[in-house]
Design an enzyme around this catalytic site. Structure first.
Site, PDB file in Angstrom:
ATOM      1  N   ARG A  76       0.853  -1.199   0.000  1.00  0.00           N
ATOM      2  CA  ARG A  76       0.000   0.000   0.000  1.00  0.00           C
ATOM      3  C   ARG A  76       0.883   1.242   0.000  1.00  0.00           C
ATOM      4  NH1 ARG A  76      -3.671  -0.378   4.761  1.00  0.00           N
ATOM      5  NH2 ARG A  76      -4.721  -1.912   3.446  1.00  0.00           N
ATOM      6  N   ARG A 127      -1.959   6.400   9.751  1.00  0.00           N
ATOM      7  CA  ARG A 127      -1.859   5.881   8.388  1.00  0.00           C
ATOM      8  C   ARG A 127      -2.126   6.966   7.350  1.00  0.00           C
ATOM      9  NH1 ARG A 127      -4.336  -0.298   8.589  1.00  0.00           N
ATOM     10  NH2 ARG A 127      -3.014  -1.059  10.285  1.00  0.00           N
ATOM     11  N   LYS A 181      -3.865   0.738  14.983  1.00  0.00           N
ATOM     12  CA  LYS A 181      -3.856   1.657  13.849  1.00  0.00           C
ATOM     13  C   LYS A 181      -4.610   2.942  14.196  1.00  0.00           C
ATOM     14  CE  LYS A 181      -7.756  -0.909  11.880  1.00  0.00           C
ATOM     15  NZ  LYS A 181      -8.169  -1.788  10.787  1.00  0.00           N
ATOM     16  N   CYS A 192     -15.331  -9.703   6.067  1.00  0.00           N
ATOM     17  CA  CYS A 192     -15.199  -9.990   7.496  1.00  0.00           C
ATOM     18  C   CYS A 192     -15.683  -8.763   8.251  1.00  0.00           C
ATOM     19  CB  CYS A 192     -13.754 -10.344   7.840  1.00  0.00           C
ATOM     20  SG  CYS A 192     -12.678  -8.911   8.064  1.00  0.00           S
ATOM     21  N   CYS A 199     -13.237  -2.719   6.512  1.00  0.00           N
ATOM     22  CA  CYS A 199     -12.387  -1.889   5.652  1.00  0.00           C
ATOM     23  C   CYS A 199     -13.182  -1.047   4.657  1.00  0.00           C
ATOM     24  CB  CYS A 199     -11.380  -2.773   4.919  1.00  0.00           C
ATOM     25  SG  CYS A 199     -10.148  -3.521   5.998  1.00  0.00           S
TER      26      CYS A 199
END
Length: 571
Positions: free
Chosen positions: A72, A141, A205, A470, A474
């Site tokens: 990424r 991030r 995160k 899941c 995301c």
């Protein structure tokens, strides 16, 4: 008292994110890295994966899994030059699986990079003046910024703030350049430290975004930290409302985990914004849960201690008080497609990229077309947080040429309102967390639902649908009017009732439904919506007003007030 989690030990002993990654790259006997290094690799911007479609056959032949890596890129604000686009395209064809993926973090991902190509890929990114530092891992991030081209003056301020926060909150370790670019190694005894993060970085995160109303295209309420522009009468940014404590991840069957929408913390000036971002990170660094990673996000720190306590701690670090939040209102979370002219006379074209995957197909030569556009374009590209793409700052004389290339390669828009507002994570076959399909399945489900919408006369209506393989969230499914979260192969939990503007979570409506059941559950709801909706009423608001589902007032209430059949299962 429970001690630090295993990940805390890995970080503490990593020599500031070095671990044994460099040595592992030289081990030709396996396509994988050592287990601890796979955790450290996230800080370097990559995840180790394997092709789960191939697992059974390879296991039968006593072969190790088909390991590869997802990489990424760090791309603050999602803006890149045409030259960088071409370089990303070259990397995809040379070192990855021949596709580019635009992510919900407003950046590029490469899939299928084998271990022997990891270093080459990082060096190619460096040649493009890009990197992957802190694109993943327990750090701040990639910082998102609103992409709306019709407010270019405010967008410019949002982009600059996103870039400044990204640079300020970067880890300072030299590990990335040392491992991937053969940078200078530390001499014996030379001190190195992380002045902001410390040697164990953050508990989990951390995601930061910058938004400009009325567009909530970055889903500000889903993020740990947000800055929302407050505009003056001239349309310039007068300052920023600060939001904290959003987050999407949860775990099936564990009611102590939940998604959460962010709280308003206060107001700051542009000059204060980077300082505020730093101090929010410092409070989470010091008070976040380091023993239970499922309870380690900022949302739980705030839920456990209260937003009043959190503001006091941030202000203690700042040495001054934040202002009170200013009025703000959002209109939508999606992108505005097609042509838009900005205040400077430049044109922008937003095109739909289904689930962010850029590749050539028999119907759409997308990768080829965008490569040709990049070859003549003199402006920039803007990746959106909804996995779409804006060909941006097109000078008027160039519009016709770019428009012709869009038409020639099947890139012009013409999709249903549902498809334009759809989003999926990668899931199978490469994501190790996936329980069900997502990217490969959602387009087929949308096609089936388009037929039911056509029956109800709703084909062009905007309804937000998102799917993940899941519960980690995301693709931000818990803020979708229709959310689908994988439970098992071919089975999903169906959520309804989020706000179209991204300010309210949805609620579990049906458990473990497959394709046919999803369509049959939604068909009568679409029909009722078409018949009974009020003027301007959105689908997510309608299902609440009609009593089909209860509203989720707060993250802690996410698992409460469920429909009777779902409640029986939950008990």
């Amino acid at each position: 008292m429970t001690g630090p989690s295993r990940n805390e030990r890995i970080k503490e002993e990593s020599r500031l994110l070095r671990g044994t990654i460099a040595e592992g790259l030289e081990r030709r006997i396996t396509g994988a890295l050592a287990e601890d290094d796979t955790q450290l690799g996230k800080f370097h911007g990559f995840y180790q994966q394997d092709d789960r479609d191939l697992r059974p056959e390879r296991a039968k032949k006593k072969m190790e899994p088909a390991y590869s890596f997802m990489i990424r890129v760090r791309l603050p604000g999602g803006v890149c030059t045409p030259s960088q686009w071409l370089q990303m395209d070259d990397i995809a064809g040379t070192f990855a699986n021949g596709t580019l993926r635009l992510t919900t973090r407003q950046t590029f991902q490469f899939h299928g990079v084998i271990k022997s190509n990891l270093k080459r890929t990082m060096q190619a990114l460096d040649a493009a003046l890009l990197d992957t530092i802190a694109a993943c891992g327990d750090v701040n991030r990639n910082v998102l910024a609103t992409s709306n081209p019709w407010q270019s003056q405010a967008h410019g301020a949002a982009y600059e703030l996103a870039r400044e926060i990204s640079e300020h909150l970067l880890p300072r370790t030299g590990a990335w350049r040392e491992i991937w670019l053969d940078g200078e190694k530390l001499a014996g005894g030379e001190a190195e430290d992380e002045p902001l993060y410390g040697r164990t970085y953050l508990p989990r995160k951390f995601k930061t975004v910058v938004a400009v109303p009325p567009a909530n295209d970055v889903d500000v309420f889903a993020q740990d930290l947000g800055f929302v522009a407050v505009l003056d009468e001239a349309g310039a940014v007068a300052g920023w409302n600060v939001t904290v404590g959003g987050g999407m991840g949860m775990t099936h069957g564990e009611p102590t985990t939940w998604p959460r929408t962010a709280d308003l913390l206060g107001f700051c000036t542009t000059e204060q914004a980077v300082d505020v971002a730093e101090k929010v990170v410092l409070v989470q660094r010091d008070f976040g849960d380091r023993s239970n990673r499922k309870h380690a996000r900022l949302k739980y720190t705030i839920d456990d201690r209260g937003i009043g306590w959190f503001r006091e701690e941030v202000e203690r670090w700042l040495g001054y008080r934040l202002g009170e939040p200013r009025p703000m209102a959002f209109g939508h979370t999606g992108d505005r497609f097609g042509w838009v002219e900005d205040h400077e006379g430049f044109w922008h074209y937003t095109l739909f990229i289904e689930n962010g995957r850029i590749k050539d197909t028999a119907l759409r030569a997308m990768r080829t077309g965008l490569r040709k556009i990049a070859g003549i374009h003199e402006g920039e590209f803007r990746l959106t947080a909804n996995q779409n793409l804006i060909v941006s700052r097109i000078a008027p004389p160039m519009r016709a040429r770019i428009e012709a290339l869009l038409e020639e390669h099947g890139l012009a828009n013409g999709w249903s309102g549902l498809r334009l507002n759809s989003m999926a994570c990668v899931a199978l076959p490469t994501c190790g967390l996936a329980l069900a399909e997502s990217e490969r399945y959602l387009p087929d489900l949308v096609t089936a639902l388009e037929d039911t919408l056509e029956e109800a006369g709703l084909r062009d209506d905007e309804i937000v649908i998102r799917m993940t393989g899941c519960p980690n969230g995301c693709a931000r499914p818990y803020l979708a009017e229709i959310g689908l979260v994988g439970r098992a192969p071919g089975k999903y939990n169906l959520y309804l009732g989020a706000a179209f503007d991204g300010t309210r979570l949805n609620k579990l409506y049906r458990r473990d439904v497959g394709h046919d059941a999803i369509v049959e559950e939604l068909r009568p709801l679409f029909a009722r919506y078409a018949r009974e909706r009020e003027e301007g009423e959105r689908f997510g608001d309608f299902v609440l007003r009609a009593g089909i589902i209860a509203a989720t007032a707060a993250g802690r209430r996410f698992h409460e007030d469920l429909p009777p059949e779902v409640e029986r299962w939950a008990r």
